[in-house]
Design a protein around this motif. Structure first.
Motif, short mmCIF file in Angstrom:
data_model
loop_
_atom_site.label_atom_id
_atom_site.label_comp_id
_atom_site.label_asym_id
_atom_site.label_seq_id
_atom_site.Cartn_x
_atom_site.Cartn_y
_atom_site.Cartn_z
N LYS A 45 0.84 -1.30 -0.17
CA LYS A 45 0.04 0.06 -0.11
C LYS A 45 0.84 1.36 0.00
O LYS A 45 0.53 2.34 -0.45
CB LYS A 45 -1.02 -0.07 1.35
N ASN A 46 2.07 1.11 0.49
CA ASN A 46 3.03 2.39 0.53
C ASN A 46 3.61 2.66 -0.78
O ASN A 46 4.41 3.51 -1.20
CB ASN A 46 4.00 2.14 1.83
N TRP A 47 3.47 1.62 -1.75
CA TRP A 47 4.05 1.92 -3.03
C TRP A 47 3.23 1.85 -4.14
O TRP A 47 3.70 1.90 -5.37
CB TRP A 47 4.79 0.48 -3.22
N THR A 48 2.10 2.26 -4.17
CA THR A 48 1.03 2.36 -5.06
C THR A 48 0.08 3.35 -4.99
O THR A 48 -0.10 3.97 -3.99
CB THR A 48 0.01 1.09 -5.17
N ARG A 49 -0.21 3.72 -6.26
CA ARG A 49 -1.40 4.96 -6.39
C ARG A 49 -2.66 4.35 -5.90
O ARG A 49 -3.06 3.25 -6.22
CB ARG A 49 -1.63 5.14 -7.90
N GLU A 50 -3.52 5.02 -5.18
CA GLU A 50 -4.81 4.50 -4.80
C GLU A 50 -5.93 3.91 -5.81
O GLU A 50 -6.39 2.94 -5.48
CB GLU A 50 -5.64 5.57 -4.06
N ASP A 51 -5.90 4.45 -7.27
CA ASP A 51 -6.74 3.94 -7.80
C ASP A 51 -6.36 2.93 -8.79
O ASP A 51 -6.74 2.31 -9.74
CB ASP A 51 -7.35 5.18 -8.88
N TYR A 52 -5.01 2.33 -8.43
CA TYR A 52 -4.44 1.31 -9.05
C TYR A 52 -4.65 -0.08 -8.39
O TYR A 52 -4.05 -1.15 -8.27
CB TYR A 52 -3.10 1.37 -9.56
N GLY A 53 -5.53 0.13 -7.27
CA GLY A 53 -6.15 -1.06 -6.44
C GLY A 53 -6.92 -1.85 -7.30
O GLY A 53 -8.19 -1.70 -7.18
N PHE A 54 -6.33 -2.94 -7.85
CA PHE A 54 -7.48 -3.62 -8.81
C PHE A 54 -8.51 -4.48 -8.28
O PHE A 54 -8.14 -5.24 -7.34
CB PHE A 54 -6.70 -4.63 -9.76
#
Length: 183
Positions: A153-162
């Motif tokens: 979760k520290n490494w991603t954009r919020e909207d790329y949570g598939f």
């Protein structure tokens, strides 16, 4: 026609970039293109890289690999990478890594965590990032599941949570949408 500008790359990812959410964050951080379109540009396939060893980098969430004839590393073979994607990946990896061309094997069947049950298929040429400072590697394997559940979760954009469970499945999109998304 097809010139040098049309060339695409393939890469073998063995760490944080095996997670599509991290890959898409790195390659498309500022993109406003629909996620389905971006997903259609790349294919993720399980693969194995012989002659290398993956270890945790000290005090970091990510691993490094180094050549080692007695080991192998399971990861993801990703196709459809543009020169712009490779630029973003080079920047992401930084001076700790050197990009090299290697030959990996696609896995037609993925076995357990120890590799038992793996069935190897086609050999493919791809690029991989080799860690430059083996003294900074711990003497233990990096754990992808630990990363996914505790650190990703520290490494991603919020909207790329598939939302879907099949992160690696290609999706059909309109050809014009796909062409517009390519940098």
């Amino acid at each position: 026609m097809g010139g040098e500008a049309d060339k695409t790359h393939a890469a073998f990812f063995y760490g944080t970039l095996m997670a599509p959410e991290v890959f898409f964050t790195v390659c498309y951080r500022f993109s406003t293109t629909d996620v389905a379109v971006l997903k259609s540009l790349h294919k993720f396939q399980p693969a194995i890289l012989h002659g290398h060893c993956r270890r945790r980098v000290k005090y970091a969430d990510y691993p490094g690999i180094t050549p080692d004839p007695d080991h192998e590393v399971r990861g993801m073979y990703v196709t459809g990478l543009t020169d712009a994607n490779m630029y973003h990946l080079d920047q992401f990896e930084g001076s700790e890594y050197e990009r090299r061309t290697v030959k990996a094997r696609l896995l037609s069947k993925v076995g357990d965590d120890k590799g038992k049950g793996n069935e190897e298929g086609e050999e493919v040429e791809c690029e991989v990032y080799i860690f430059n400072n083996p003294a900074r590697l711990e003497n233990r394997e990096w754990d992808f599941q630990e990363f996914r559940t505790q650190k990703m979760k520290n490494w991603t954009r919020e909207d790329y949570g598939f939302d879907d469970s099949d992160h690696f499945a290609p999706h059909d999109v309109d050809g014009d949408e796909k062409a517009a998304a390519v940098c």
